[in-house]
Design a protein around this motif. Structure first.
Motif, PDB file in Angstrom:
ATOM      1  N   SER A  33     -37.220  12.994 -12.267  1.00  0.00           N
ATOM      2  CA  SER A  33     -36.168  12.127 -11.752  1.00  0.00           C
ATOM      3  C   SER A  33     -34.978  12.084 -12.707  1.00  0.00           C
ATOM      4  CB  SER A  33     -36.734  10.725 -11.532  1.00  0.00           C
ATOM      5  OG  SER A  33     -35.694   9.848 -11.254  1.00  0.00           O
ATOM      6  N   ALA A  34     -35.266  11.939 -14.002  1.00  0.00           N
ATOM      7  CA  ALA A  34     -34.190  11.729 -14.965  1.00  0.00           C
ATOM      8  C   ALA A  34     -33.369  12.985 -15.207  1.00  0.00           C
ATOM      9  CB  ALA A  34     -34.770  11.223 -16.282  1.00  0.00           C
ATOM     10  N   GLU A  45     -30.833  -6.239  -8.785  1.00  0.00           N
ATOM     11  CA  GLU A  45     -31.649  -5.805  -9.922  1.00  0.00           C
ATOM     12  C   GLU A  45     -32.386  -4.511  -9.608  1.00  0.00           C
ATOM     13  OE1 GLU A  45     -33.264  -9.430 -12.491  1.00  0.00           O
ATOM     14  OE2 GLU A  45     -33.701  -9.644 -10.383  1.00  0.00           O
ATOM     15  N   LEU A  87     -30.064  -1.830 -10.129  1.00  0.00           N
ATOM     16  CA  LEU A  87     -29.718  -1.646 -11.550  1.00  0.00           C
ATOM     17  C   LEU A  87     -30.847  -0.940 -12.293  1.00  0.00           C
ATOM     18  CD1 LEU A  87     -27.907  -4.964 -12.504  1.00  0.00           C
ATOM     19  CD2 LEU A  87     -26.909  -2.735 -12.053  1.00  0.00           C
ATOM     20  N   VAL A  88     -32.096  -1.262 -11.927  1.00  0.00           N
ATOM     21  CA  VAL A  88     -33.219  -0.583 -12.582  1.00  0.00           C
ATOM     22  C   VAL A  88     -33.129   0.920 -12.320  1.00  0.00           C
ATOM     23  CG1 VAL A  88     -35.725  -0.292 -12.560  1.00  0.00           C
ATOM     24  CG2 VAL A  88     -34.757  -2.574 -12.552  1.00  0.00           C
ATOM     25  N   ALA A  89     -32.660   1.283 -11.121  1.00  0.00           N
ATOM     26  CA  ALA A  89     -32.547   2.706 -10.776  1.00  0.00           C
ATOM     27  C   ALA A  89     -31.540   3.412 -11.676  1.00  0.00           C
ATOM     28  CB  ALA A  89     -32.142   2.853  -9.325  1.00  0.00           C
ATOM     29  N   HIS A 136     -31.311   3.010 -14.830  1.00  0.00           N
ATOM     30  CA  HIS A 136     -31.843   2.730 -16.163  1.00  0.00           C
ATOM     31  C   HIS A 136     -31.348   3.704 -17.221  1.00  0.00           C
ATOM     32  CE1 HIS A 136     -34.871   1.499 -19.106  1.00  0.00           C
ATOM     33  NE2 HIS A 136     -35.102   2.770 -19.320  1.00  0.00           N
ATOM     34  N   ASN A 137     -31.463   5.003 -16.934  1.00  0.00           N
ATOM     35  CA  ASN A 137     -31.191   5.982 -17.997  1.00  0.00           C
ATOM     36  C   ASN A 137     -29.755   5.981 -18.488  1.00  0.00           C
ATOM     37  OD1 ASN A 137     -33.803   6.990 -18.523  1.00  0.00           O
ATOM     38  ND2 ASN A 137     -33.746   7.957 -16.512  1.00  0.00           N
ATOM     39  N   LEU A 169     -27.659   3.530 -18.283  1.00  0.00           N
ATOM     40  CA  LEU A 169     -27.429   2.223 -18.910  1.00  0.00           C
ATOM     41  C   LEU A 169     -28.080   2.145 -20.284  1.00  0.00           C
ATOM     42  CD1 LEU A 169     -27.826  -0.363 -16.023  1.00  0.00           C
ATOM     43  CD2 LEU A 169     -25.807   0.113 -17.369  1.00  0.00           C
ATOM     44  N   MET A 170     -29.249   2.772 -20.393  1.00  0.00           N
ATOM     45  CA  MET A 170     -29.976   2.779 -21.659  1.00  0.00           C
ATOM     46  C   MET A 170     -29.129   3.461 -22.731  1.00  0.00           C
ATOM     47  SD  MET A 170     -32.909   1.564 -22.280  1.00  0.00           S
ATOM     48  CE  MET A 170     -34.004   1.546 -23.670  1.00  0.00           C
ATOM     49  N   SER A 206     -26.302   1.253 -23.703  1.00  0.00           N
ATOM     50  CA  SER A 206     -26.668   0.125 -24.565  1.00  0.00           C
ATOM     51  C   SER A 206     -27.145   0.633 -25.920  1.00  0.00           C
ATOM     52  CB  SER A 206     -27.739  -0.734 -23.907  1.00  0.00           C
ATOM     53  OG  SER A 206     -28.970  -0.063 -23.897  1.00  0.00           O
ATOM     54  N   GLU A 208     -22.311  -1.649 -17.621  1.00  0.00           N
ATOM     55  CA  GLU A 208     -23.038  -2.483 -16.663  1.00  0.00           C
ATOM     56  C   GLU A 208     -22.134  -2.809 -15.471  1.00  0.00           C
ATOM     57  OE1 GLU A 208     -24.229  -6.495 -17.680  1.00  0.00           O
ATOM     58  OE2 GLU A 208     -26.187  -6.130 -16.776  1.00  0.00           O
ATOM     59  N   THR A 213     -29.909   6.732  -8.504  1.00  0.00           N
ATOM     60  CA  THR A 213     -30.191   7.627  -9.624  1.00  0.00           C
ATOM     61  C   THR A 213     -29.295   8.866  -9.556  1.00  0.00           C
ATOM     62  OG1 THR A 213     -31.899   8.830  -8.424  1.00  0.00           O
ATOM     63  CG2 THR A 213     -32.618   6.906  -9.648  1.00  0.00           C
TER      64      THR A 213
END
Lengths: 458, 292
Positions: B91-92, B113, B116-118, B120-121, B123-124, B127, B144, B187
């Motif tokens: 996926s990533a 949410e 937003l979790v989708a 993740h990468n 955003l990670m 951050s 974000e 994603t």
């Protein structure tokens, strides 16, 4: 809402309540009179002698009468009103409820001041130390474990192991090398986090019950190592005379030192200063934990933890590395456990494996579950109720007047503890705070009902 | 028309080559080869138990195929061998997103949410692997905001913008299906795999789903691969149909070619009446439309 609750629909019917109470009293007298009122005992000549215990009977009957009266006159009507008012009226929260966090924080900051001004320095020690510090340690542990259990949904029954790692790190490194608390505090956190990763790597492919069992075993392994590795840990005897914390070497709390706080501030020597200082220290540590956790929840890692709790397979399908995500939860939870541990060692001045038994892990897990998984305020309330509650039992010496001089309420600790747990879980199955606060919103923030939130399967 | 080489042969995004999947003695997928064209909607159909979901699980890395190769090529020419990658990397890195037959939303989290979790990468990374985010650096706030805009875009597309702050578990079934597709699309996939997206939907919702899927093909750089039982969906929107029976491919081609393939009709006639009826109805509908 409270104003409406005090004004029931069909006002209290005192006459009916009194009638009911008398009836209950008669029944109680009939039941308890023979059972408790008479006691047979053997005298010196092995004869059975009847002894009367009318005092206790009267006390019990009085409790029944008064209790029944209060129930009938106030509690039942109030419940009826509350049911009638439930719904739209109940969304209207009281001032206290809305500002609970601010009020709670203000109270925590002022607590030692209040206690000292009420009881003076010498008398305040017990309340600041046994209640304040003790409860805050568990609040911090609860908040640390909340990351693992509440957010990531990984049931960790060996959390106390990281607490032990933190405590022994401080105890050993400070007594052997004389490092200061301020250096060892982060170091113990890092060491505990390291052990969290070491445990996490092989274990996190397990799920649910299996994970719980392995973490439980890990907790026991650490304790057994502490007992048996005598050359380093001094076995069950533990490590004593651990140095006290000082304020960066400028102010110390040893009466003999020239920098003793009493000499600097021109106060009479007292051990209360140290306790008050420790109180604010643990308060700061706990608030730091809360701050970091709240921040993390709004970051992708925090959302990934919660997503992991909700559905691990879906997480992987979205490209989230679940192993790393679980490991970070484990390591961060362990780190806060380590901080709390080093504080614990500094506060006690003595550590031994006795302090890190499975029961401690169970209590911390109970605090998290009772508070409502994932909720910071809930966990704090649960810690105050459980730790404060068991400490209060020591204060109930007046019960000796009722139940005889051998009665020790402290012995009933676990019994009351268990009963309270069962009652609360029946009353509030998702813990004190069952709702989940969303981490982001577009239009308005609505809390998510606990029934939709998953508990996680490991 | 018939002599032309189909587009999926010349420019495939995914080539499945001789994939076999065994569970102990059971052969779920037997030497399966097919290609999914870039920008196409490819449908994988077949009776129950034909091995469709197994193929999906192999593509998305939830199973490792016993034999064979899964070759994915991005628009920029970057190749990936999916059978060698762990599921989250598919996926990533390979940008393959999927939905599930039994919906797997984060039911206790809000719609926003979930979306937003989708993301993740990215955003990670924004951050700073959490470190900069905890310290409150501005870069994360910007990222974000961008993610929330993306989520809003998809919420508008699936018609659930007003419910952004409700928990996903509170949505009706059809809306949950759409949200799962939106979550997968967040994603930014090159290939979107949908496992029975129309299951349990009423005709109106099914129509909306077709619109959504056609919209994705039109507006995003995403190819679609879908498993479907609902023949109206398959025949209406897909460009290419692959038919499986007992783990083996029995037909492969354009929908109208597959529809008339005697082996496909036999396969569907061989199963229970309901599905035969579905096929027949769908065929009637399609032929009528063609006649008009």
């Amino acid at each position: 809402m409270s104003a409406e609750m005090e004004r029931p629909v069909a006002g209290p019917n005192y006459a009916a309540a009194a009638r009911d109470a008398v009836l209950a009293g008669v029944i109680a007298l009939g039941v308890f009179g023979p059972l408790i009122g008479f006691k047979t005992e053997q005298n010196m000549n092995n004869q059975l002698v009847v002894e009367n215990r009318w005092g206790i009977v009267i006390v019990i009957v009085a409790i029944v009468v008064i209790g029944r009266f209060l129930l009938k006159a106030f509690v039942f009507p109030a419940l009826v009103t509350r049911k009638a008012n439930a719904g739209p009226a109940s969304t209207d929260e009281s001032f206290f409820k809305r500002n609970f966090k601010t009020i709670g924080l203000a109270f925590l900051l002022l607590y030692p001041v209040i206690i000292v001004s009420m009881l003076g320095y010498q008398q305040s020690i017990k309340w600041v130390d046994n209640f304040g510090i003790q409860i805050l340690i568990y609040v911090m542990l609860g908040w640390g474990l909340n990351i693992v259990v509440g957010l990531a949904g990984l049931l960790d029954l060996g959390y106390v192991a990281f607490y032990a790692v933190g405590a022994y790190s401080y105890a050993l490194l400070s007594s052997h090398f004389g490092f200061s608390f301020w250096l060892l505090l982060p170091l113990s956190g890092i060491l505990a986090a390291m052990w969290g990763v070491i445990l996490g790597f092989p274990v996190l492919r397990l799920r649910g019950d299996y994970l719980a069992i392995v973490t439980l075993a890990f907790g026991e392994i650490i304790r057994l190592v502490l007992i048996n590795w005598r050359e380093v840990t001094n076995g069950s005897a533990g490590i004593s005379s651990i140095p006290k914390v000082d304020i960066f070497g400028w102010i110390t709390f040893n009466v003999a030192d020239p920098t003793y706080i009493g000499k600097i501030l021109d106060l009479p020597p007292s051990s209360a200063y140290y306790k008050i200082f420790l109180y604010y220290l643990i308060l700061a540590l706990a608030l730091f934990t809360a701050f970091v956790t709240l921040r993390l929840r709004r970051l992708p890692i925090g959302r990934a933890w919660e997503a992991l709790r909700e559905d691990e397979v879906a997480c992987r399908s979205l490209g989230i590395n679940t192993t790393n995500t679980k490991l970070t939860a484990f390591a961060l939870g362990a780190m806060f456990g380590g901080f709390a541990g080093s504080f614990f060692a500094a506060r006690q001045g003595f550590v031994s494996p006795e302090s890190f038994v499975f029961l401690e892990s169970a209590v911390i897990v109970a605090i998290v579950v009772l508070g409502g998984m994932g909720s910071m305020v809930g966990v704090a309330i649960a810690a105050a109720a459980m730790i404060g509650g068991t400490e209060i039992l020591r204060e109930l010496s007046f019960l000796k007047a009722v139940f005889g001089p051998e009665f020790n309420p402290d012995q009933f600790r676990m019994l009351i503890f268990g009963l309270a747990m069962v009652t609360i879980m029946v009353w509030k199955p998702r813990g004190f705070v069952g709702n989940r606060e969303p981490t982001a919103f577009l239009h308005e923030k609505k809390s998510v009902s606990g029934s939709l939130v998953q508990e996680g399967h490991g | 028309m018939a002599e032309m080489i189909p587009s999926w042969e010349t420019n495939p995004i995914l080539s499945v080559e001789h994939v076999t999947m065994r569970f102990g003695g059971l052969v779920a997928v037997n030497d399966l080869s097919f290609k999914a064209g870039r920008g196409d909607i490819t449908a994988l159909i077949g009776p129950n138990g034909a091995g469709k979901t197994t193929v999906f699980n192999c593509i998305t890395g939830f199973y490792k195929p016993t034999q064979g190769m899964l070759h994915l090529r991005h628009a920029d020419g970057k190749p990936f061998l999916l059978e060698r990658m762990p599921d989250f990397k598919i996926s990533a890195k390979a940008k393959v997103a999927r939905t599930f037959q039994n919906i797997r939303l984060f039911s206790g989290m809000t719609l926003l949410e979930n979306l937003l979790v989708a993301q993740h990468n990215p955003l990670m990374i924004a951050s700073g692997m959490t470190v900069l985010g905890v310290l409150g650096f501005a870069g994360y706030k910007k990222a974000e905001k961008h993610s929330i805009e993306r989520a809003e875009y998809w919420l508008n597309k699936i018609g659930l913008y007003d419910r952004a702050d409700d928990p996903a578990g509170d949505l009706p079934y059809g809306a949950q299906r759409r949200l799962e597709i939106a979550r997968a699309m967040c994603t930014e996939p090159e290939l979107l795999c949908l496992d029975e997206p129309a299951a349990g939907l009423n005709p109106r919702e099914s129509g909306e789903l077709n619109e959504l899927l056609l919209g994705i093909r039109r507006d995003e750089n995403t190819s679609l691969l879908l498993i479907e039982h609902d023949m109206s969906v398959v025949m209406e929107i897909s460009d290419h149909v692959v038919v499986l029976e007992y783990g083996t491919k029995i037909s492969d081609g354009k929908p109208e070619a597959v529809r008339n393939d005697p082996r496909v009709i036999a396969a569907y006639l061989g199963v229970d009446d309901e599905e035969v009826e579905q096929v027949e109805q769908a065929l009637d509908v399609v032929t009528e439309e063609a006649q008009q």
